[in-house]
Structure formats: C-alpha cells, structure tokens
Design a protein around this motif. Sequence first.
Motif, short mmCIF file in Angstrom:
data_model
loop_
_atom_site.label_atom_id
_atom_site.label_comp_id
_atom_site.label_asym_id
_atom_site.label_seq_id
_atom_site.Cartn_x
_atom_site.Cartn_y
_atom_site.Cartn_z
N TRP A 196 0.85 -1.19 0.00
CA TRP A 196 0.00 0.00 0.00
C TRP A 196 0.88 1.23 0.00
O TRP A 196 1.78 1.36 0.85
N GLN A 197 0.63 2.10 -0.98
CA GLN A 197 1.33 3.37 -1.03
C GLN A 197 0.30 4.48 -1.19
O GLN A 197 -0.71 4.30 -1.87
N ALA A 198 0.56 5.59 -0.53
CA ALA A 198 -0.38 6.71 -0.56
C ALA A 198 0.36 7.97 -0.14
O ALA A 198 1.51 7.93 0.30
N HIS A 199 -0.35 9.07 -0.24
CA HIS A 199 0.13 10.34 0.30
C HIS A 199 -0.87 10.79 1.36
O HIS A 199 -2.06 10.43 1.31
N ILE A 200 -0.37 11.56 2.29
CA ILE A 200 -1.19 12.09 3.37
C ILE A 200 -0.76 13.53 3.62
O ILE A 200 0.43 13.86 3.48
N PHE A 238 3.85 0.81 2.71
CA PHE A 238 3.87 -0.33 3.65
C PHE A 238 3.50 -1.61 2.93
O PHE A 238 2.68 -1.59 2.01
N ASP A 239 4.06 -2.71 3.39
CA ASP A 239 3.51 -4.03 3.08
C ASP A 239 2.58 -4.36 4.22
O ASP A 239 2.99 -4.34 5.39
N LEU A 288 2.06 -4.16 9.70
CA LEU A 288 2.48 -3.24 8.65
C LEU A 288 4.00 -3.17 8.66
O LEU A 288 4.60 -2.88 9.70
N ALA A 289 4.62 -3.45 7.53
CA ALA A 289 6.07 -3.34 7.40
C ALA A 289 6.39 -2.14 6.53
O ALA A 289 6.06 -2.14 5.33
N PRO A 290 6.99 -1.09 7.10
CA PRO A 290 7.24 0.13 6.32
C PRO A 290 8.30 -0.09 5.25
O PRO A 290 9.27 -0.81 5.44
N MET A 291 8.09 0.59 4.12
CA MET A 291 9.08 0.62 3.05
C MET A 291 10.13 1.67 3.41
O MET A 291 9.84 2.62 4.16
N SER A 292 11.30 1.52 2.85
CA SER A 292 12.36 2.49 3.07
C SER A 292 11.91 3.87 2.61
O SER A 292 11.39 4.02 1.49
N GLY A 293 12.07 4.87 3.46
CA GLY A 293 11.71 6.23 3.12
C GLY A 293 10.29 6.61 3.45
O GLY A 293 9.90 7.77 3.27
N SER A 294 9.49 5.69 3.92
CA SER A 294 8.09 5.98 4.25
C SER A 294 7.99 6.84 5.50
O SER A 294 8.72 6.62 6.48
#
Length: 152
Positions: A100-104, A117-118, A143-149
């Motif tokens: 899952w990728q998004a902006h907030i 995140f995965d 939730l496993a964060p991606m690098s840079g999240s």
Amino acid sequence: MSETSVPPVSAGEQAVRDLVKTWYEALDRHDPVEQVLPYLVEEGLEMVFPEATLRSVEEFKGWYEAVTHRFFDEIHELVSVDLTPLADGSGDEVKVVVNWQAHIWDRPEPHSKWLGFDAYQTWVVVSDEQGKPRVKTYSVDRLAPMSGSAAL
C-alpha cells in the motif's frame, strides 16, 4: 514454477481472489461507500485496522469516509493471496499481503508525506445467500514500512 505445474483454481477460489482484487481497486478509486458495502457481510462484520476496530456496517461507513478524505494517490498492489478452507466449511481464511502506497497531508504542514507499507492481513470470507463471497472479518496483522516511508 512453470504455468503448466500450477494447480487449477476452483471456481470458489477464483471468486475469492476476484473479491480481493476488486476490493483494492475500489479503495484505490475511492468508490462511493454504497459501491463498497456489497463486499462486506451485513451482520457479524469485524474489521481490525491499526487505528480502529469496527464491528458494524455503520462503523465501517464512518471509517471509510475518514480514510478516503485523509489518504490520496493510493495504490494497492497485491503481493499474495492464500486461501485455507475453514474447518467448519463456512468459508475461507484468506491471508493477504498487499503493498500500500499513498500520500497524506496533515494540517498545517506545507507538504504532503509519502507512505509505503507491506500490509499483512487475515480475512475470513463467507458466501452470501446468492453464493457470492463477502468479507466477514478483516484484520491488519502487521504493517512493514518501506524504506523512506513516513510514519503512519
């Protein structure tokens, strides 16, 4: 593994896989809640997210309204969908991994933040009266964060 060695998928399994796929497509489009509700059971619903546990369609409506106004540019990419029939024959346990990728954007920050995140999830999917699969329980296990999240 070559395609010829992949076991065939049953019609029921394919229907569950289609449900998972169309669920995430609807979330990415921010479909109106009325178009998303048919994916869920009407009674006995339980959804566990990092920020809330929902136990009714009405609670889901409020949650959905909040997240579709908070997250944007969402992309859900399925990594895996694994089904195990429930012992009582009432449906399937479905292990889902989705990227899952998004902006907030949080007020009054000058810029939005990228989230990636995965998400490791467990669903229970049952059939409705017409035999269509519906989500009964939905749990975000990890939730496993991606690098840079940014942090969620």
